[in-house]
Design an enzyme around this catalytic site. Sequence first.
Site, short mmCIF file in Angstrom:
data_model
loop_
_atom_site.label_atom_id
_atom_site.label_comp_id
_atom_site.label_asym_id
_atom_site.label_seq_id
_atom_site.Cartn_x
_atom_site.Cartn_y
_atom_site.Cartn_z
N ASP A 1 0.81 -1.21 0.00
CA ASP A 1 0.00 0.00 0.00
C ASP A 1 0.85 1.26 0.00
OD1 ASP A 1 -2.12 1.73 0.14
OD2 ASP A 1 -2.62 1.30 2.22
N ASP B 1 -3.17 7.50 -5.84
CA ASP B 1 -3.33 6.38 -4.91
C ASP B 1 -3.70 5.11 -5.66
OD1 ASP B 1 -3.66 4.82 -2.61
OD2 ASP B 1 -5.75 5.43 -2.39
#
Length: 477
Positions: free
Chosen positions: A92, A307
């Site tokens: 992530d 993202d």
Amino acid sequence: MDLSGFVGVLVIGFVFCGGFASANVVFQVQHKFGGTKKSLTQFKAHDSSRHRRILSAVDLPIGGDGSPTSAALYFTKIRIGTPPKDYHVQVDTGSDLLWVNCAGCQKCPKKSDLGISLALYNPESSSTAKMVDCNQEICMSTLSDPSNDCKAGMYCSYSVKYGDGSSTTGYFVRDTIQLDRVSGNLQTTFLNGSIAFGCGSQQSGQLGSSQQALDGILGFGQANSSLLSQLASAKKVKRIFSHCLDGSQGGGIFAIGEVVQPKVQTTPMIPEAHYNVELKQIEVGGKFLDLPTDTFDVGGKQGTIIDSGTTLAYLPDLAYKLVLEKIRAAQPNIQPHIIDQQFTCFKYSGDVDKGFPVVKFHFENSLILKVSPHQYLFEVADDDWCVGFQDSDLQSQGKDVTLLGDLVLTDKLVTYDMEKKTIGWADYNCSSSISVRDEESGKEYMLGAHNISGGGRIGTSTMIMLLFLLIKLINLL
């Protein structure tokens, strides 16, 4: 239809210098939705859950921020301890700390619907594990506001709280992590490294749920506590990483270090907790949208968030409406319809790349992010295409947030250079290979998605179509 056989593979490569022998290291990473039954609504729910967390006020004594288990798209298997044991963790870019659930953990998940076996790390079972004290450098450098309760000789603890009420607490441990070292082009051997990471002793909220549960998180954020920052601090790597996500075949490449091929053009990063850049204009079908100059000035200088853990792309209300208007205008004779009360869709039997406009995002330093129709349109049924751009429901200081996710980042090599404070990208075939440079020897190594075997993840648009059909069939029963 059973989708459990589809497994996504993403290659992560590390370029180590200095103390470690010059090497690349690879991980096999799977896409979270690769073998689960999700509808378009559930993709949106995934994003909403993630956004509540990355935009909330976070109590982070360790610095930076984190993202709970249900809010990332990719996960990998790493080996920790001596003897090494396997743990499944998220990959992530929106979080910093590497942490795993530990023995004796309260309310840690005991099973996962991802079809993986969960494990609890036990430092007492590893001969190389060492507790991290409050006076050790990793603790002092990561505590943004050191507490008087953390004193020399005490164990260094961490606590992360999220906007949706979930939280994780625990303490730091230093142990050996075993990595797959690239010893040549598409060849690997084992490599060990010592890393300080979080040992989770208590979870709450969705972090304790079995839904898409994993053993922890591998964060690639900018804080001192991240794996990347620790290795860079030890002069083993540069603070540079890149990913290339394959939008059709699934999987791709993730590399730490300088990528020499392909070349990328860059734009300056805005100093924020996340990876933010300055979006200037949006162009649809060769024409720029007529938007106020401050449309993308979120919270003064927050800018646009990049993202890869978000599935879709979220635009401020006015920008979204104008983009959708231009897309609809390309097919004036087709009456759009709404699916799941939120997705605008078109019945279209032709080539979408010829029937709908290209969308281009223009950033500072003349960097352009091109998104073709086949990338922003999802075929949810035969000749039924839905738009992946969404109206942003994210707010920061009273203004809409712009967030660009997996939808627009696929089929591109995206580079995050924290040394030069830039982010850049280039259109690329992510099922092929890239070349990275070993800083110590000057040698170049090839990293490619095909150098780790595994079942291919079903393509995103195809998977959404199958899942949407499945949901509709269930609703008819």
